[in-house]
Write a protein that holds these residues in place. Structure first.
Motif, PDB file in Angstrom:
ATOM      1  N   ASN A 212       0.835  -1.188   0.000  1.00 26.12           N
ATOM      2  CA  ASN A 212       0.000   0.000   0.000  1.00 26.12           C
ATOM      3  C   ASN A 212       0.876   1.245   0.000  1.00 26.12           C
ATOM      4  N   SER A 213       0.291   2.415   0.218  1.00 24.42           N
ATOM      5  CA  SER A 213       1.023   3.669   0.075  1.00 24.42           C
ATOM      6  C   SER A 213       2.105   3.877   1.126  1.00 24.42           C
ATOM      7  N   GLN A 214       2.110   3.076   2.201  1.00 19.57           N
ATOM      8  CA  GLN A 214       3.107   3.252   3.249  1.00 19.57           C
ATOM      9  C   GLN A 214       3.929   1.999   3.535  1.00 19.57           C
ATOM     10  N   LEU A 215       3.585   0.885   2.910  1.00 20.59           N
ATOM     11  CA  LEU A 215       4.222  -0.366   3.317  1.00 20.59           C
ATOM     12  C   LEU A 215       4.235  -1.383   2.187  1.00 20.59           C
ATOM     13  N   LEU A 230      10.372  -9.146   5.197  1.00 14.73           N
ATOM     14  CA  LEU A 230      10.878  -7.775   5.101  1.00 14.73           C
ATOM     15  C   LEU A 230       9.698  -6.808   5.027  1.00 14.73           C
ATOM     16  N   ALA A 231       9.747  -5.771   5.861  1.00 13.46           N
ATOM     17  CA  ALA A 231       8.750  -4.697   5.818  1.00 13.46           C
ATOM     18  C   ALA A 231       9.460  -3.407   5.436  1.00 13.46           C
ATOM     19  N   ALA A 232       9.188  -2.905   4.232  1.00 10.23           N
ATOM     20  CA  ALA A 232       9.752  -1.631   3.774  1.00 10.23           C
ATOM     21  C   ALA A 232       8.691  -0.554   3.984  1.00 10.23           C
ATOM     22  N   VAL A 233       8.974   0.423   4.843  1.00 12.68           N
ATOM     23  CA  VAL A 233       7.966   1.405   5.240  1.00 12.68           C
ATOM     24  C   VAL A 233       8.344   2.805   4.775  1.00 12.68           C
ATOM     25  N   TYR A 234       7.321   3.613   4.553  1.00 11.12           N
ATOM     26  CA  TYR A 234       7.466   5.042   4.255  1.00 11.12           C
ATOM     27  C   TYR A 234       6.309   5.728   4.962  1.00 11.12           C
ATOM     28  N   ALA A 235       6.498   6.052   6.245  1.00 18.55           N
ATOM     29  CA  ALA A 235       5.414   6.548   7.078  1.00 18.55           C
ATOM     30  C   ALA A 235       4.980   7.945   6.653  1.00 18.55           C
ATOM     31  N   SER A 236       3.683   8.115   6.443  1.00 18.81           N
ATOM     32  CA  SER A 236       3.130   9.392   6.003  1.00 18.81           C
ATOM     33  C   SER A 236       3.261  10.450   7.098  1.00 18.81           C
ATOM     34  N   PRO A 237       3.424  11.741   6.706  1.00 17.66           N
ATOM     35  CA  PRO A 237       3.438  12.812   7.701  1.00 17.66           C
ATOM     36  C   PRO A 237       2.048  13.113   8.255  1.00 17.66           C
ATOM     37  N   ASN A 238       1.015  12.539   7.639  1.00 17.83           N
ATOM     38  CA  ASN A 238      -0.356  12.739   8.105  1.00 17.83           C
ATOM     39  C   ASN A 238      -0.650  11.760   9.237  1.00 17.83           C
ATOM     40  N   PRO A 239      -0.953  12.240  10.451  1.00 15.88           N
ATOM     41  CA  PRO A 239      -1.160  11.332  11.593  1.00 15.88           C
ATOM     42  C   PRO A 239      -2.253  10.302  11.358  1.00 15.88           C
ATOM     43  N   GLY A 240      -3.353  10.725  10.724  1.00 13.03           N
ATOM     44  CA  GLY A 240      -4.445   9.790  10.486  1.00 13.03           C
ATOM     45  C   GLY A 240      -4.052   8.671   9.546  1.00 13.03           C
ATOM     46  N   LEU A 261      12.300  -8.107   9.496  1.00 14.99           N
ATOM     47  CA  LEU A 261      13.118  -6.899   9.413  1.00 14.99           C
ATOM     48  C   LEU A 261      12.253  -5.747   8.930  1.00 14.99           C
ATOM     49  N   ILE A 262      12.282  -4.627   9.671  1.00 16.30           N
ATOM     50  CA  ILE A 262      11.563  -3.412   9.279  1.00 16.30           C
ATOM     51  C   ILE A 262      12.601  -2.353   8.903  1.00 16.30           C
ATOM     52  N   ALA A 263      12.465  -1.774   7.727  1.00 19.94           N
ATOM     53  CA  ALA A 263      13.394  -0.748   7.268  1.00 19.94           C
ATOM     54  C   ALA A 263      12.628   0.291   6.472  1.00 19.94           C
ATOM     55  N   GLY A 264      13.129   1.538   6.479  1.00 17.33           N
ATOM     56  CA  GLY A 264      12.468   2.562   5.680  1.00 17.33           C
ATOM     57  C   GLY A 264      12.619   3.938   6.256  1.00 17.33           C
ATOM     58  N   THR A 265      11.635   4.807   5.999  1.00 16.86           N
ATOM     59  CA  THR A 265      11.671   6.220   6.384  1.00 16.86           C
ATOM     60  C   THR A 265      10.393   6.579   7.108  1.00 16.86           C
ATOM     61  N   ILE A 266      10.553   7.341   8.187  1.00 19.39           N
ATOM     62  CA  ILE A 266       9.401   7.860   8.911  1.00 19.39           C
ATOM     63  C   ILE A 266       9.458   9.379   8.803  1.00 19.39           C
ATOM     64  N   LEU A 267       8.537   9.959   8.032  1.00 21.70           N
ATOM     65  CA  LEU A 267       8.537  11.401   7.798  1.00 21.70           C
ATOM     66  C   LEU A 267       8.043  12.154   9.025  1.00 21.70           C
ATOM     67  N   PRO A 268       8.540  13.372   9.266  1.00 21.60           N
ATOM     68  CA  PRO A 268       8.045  14.188  10.373  1.00 21.60           C
ATOM     69  C   PRO A 268       6.559  14.485  10.205  1.00 21.60           C
ATOM     70  N   ILE A 269       5.830  14.502  11.309  1.00 24.65           N
ATOM     71  CA  ILE A 269       4.406  14.772  11.252  1.00 24.65           C
ATOM     72  C   ILE A 269       4.189  16.247  10.890  1.00 24.65           C
ATOM     73  N   SER A 270       3.311  16.466   9.924  1.00 24.49           N
ATOM     74  CA  SER A 270       3.030  17.834   9.463  1.00 24.49           C
ATOM     75  C   SER A 270       1.694  18.312  10.023  1.00 24.49           C
TER      76      SER A 270
END
Length: 270
Positions: A212-215, A230-240, A261-270
């Motif tokens: 999906n859009s984050q995983l 393997l879990a490749a993540v890209y956490a959205s800055p949107n809390p919801g 294994l979890i790897a990826g990027t967690i964006l700052p919450i906007s």
């Protein structure tokens, strides 16, 4: 007559496109006078007559007693082919226009090509494809070109196009998808780029069961090695939206019995 009717669009309906007939009938059957619809028809009329004028002007210029080597000015009639996912940068918009006259003589390059599968192309996709086309058309034999950021980084010609592809990849396996020929990709929400999971199927087997859009979460198998996840993540800055990612990971953790294994990027919450 078309131009005269368009000039008087407040009182006259002028139609040059048969696709407007249904809406015209609906307009005539209604009680309201839609000035926006009248203006749209007038715009199409002026555009139609303008293209005709350009064609006549171009023909006259080519006559021996009229034109010179180069015209002082000219107009190119372009039609909208499609809108793109984004422009040169993710925050920009873009669209592709084509000259339909070129397709009538089997010309037009990438703009008139048919996309058979895959997601909608972006502005940069078209730039790369156009660079590849302009390179490969200089060769007579079946040829494959590998392009990275509009620069050809691998070119090969062979009677067998598959062999040409293999040789072109060997010329620069790093630029050619890092040398890997299998991949899964998703677009992120609230970010740029994407989550891109790539692998060499001759070395490892990867099966994505969440994308999906984050995983992207996938099972990884290799001969004589223990299976893992393997879990490749890209956490959205949107809390919801980000909460959906945490829910997916929490559900996985409660059921996981294999190495994970979890790897990826967690964006700052906007």
């Amino acid at each position: 007559m078309i131009r005269a009717a368009a000039k008087n669009h407040k009182d006259v309906l002028v139609v040059v496109d048969s696709q407007d007939y249904p809406r015209l009938l609906e307009f005539l059957q209604g009680n309201q006078d839609d000035q926006e619809f009248r203006m749209m028809l007038a715009w199409k009329a002026f555009q139609h007559s303008g293209l005709y004028d350009c064609a006549v002007s171009e023909w006259l210029w080519k006559q021996p007693t009229v034109g010179g080597e180069y015209p002082l000015s000219f107009a190119v009639p372009l039609s909208l082919k499609s809108s793109l996912r984004y422009g040169e940068n993710p925050h920009q918009t873009a669209a592709v226009y084509v000259d339909k006259r070129l397709s009538e003589v089997n010309a037009g390059g990438i703009a008139s090509a048919i996309q058979h599968h895959g997601k909608e192309m972006s502005f940069n996709n078209y730039l790369d494809a156009d660079a590849a086309w302009n390179c490969v058309r200089d060769f007579n034999n079946p040829t494959c070109v590998i392009v990275k950021h509009t620069n050809p980084c691998g070119v090969a010609s062979r009677d067998d196009i598959i062999e040409a592809y293999r040789l072109a990849v060997k010329a620069d396996p790093v630029s050619a998808f890092l040398g890997y020929t299998a991949s899964t990709i998703v677009d992120p929400v609230g970010g740029v780029g994407g989550i891109w999971l790539i692998w060499d199927p001759t070395q490892v087997s990867v099966s994505a069961h969440i994308a999906n859009s984050q995983l992207i979460q996938a099972t990884v198998k290799r001969e004589n090695f223990k299976e893992w996840v393997l879990a490749a993540v890209y956490a959205s800055p949107n809390p919801g939206i980000r909460q959906n990612l945490w829910n997916d990971l929490e559900n996985t953790s409660s059921l996981m019995v294999r190495p994970w294994l979890i790897a990826g990027t967690i964006l700052p919450i906007s």
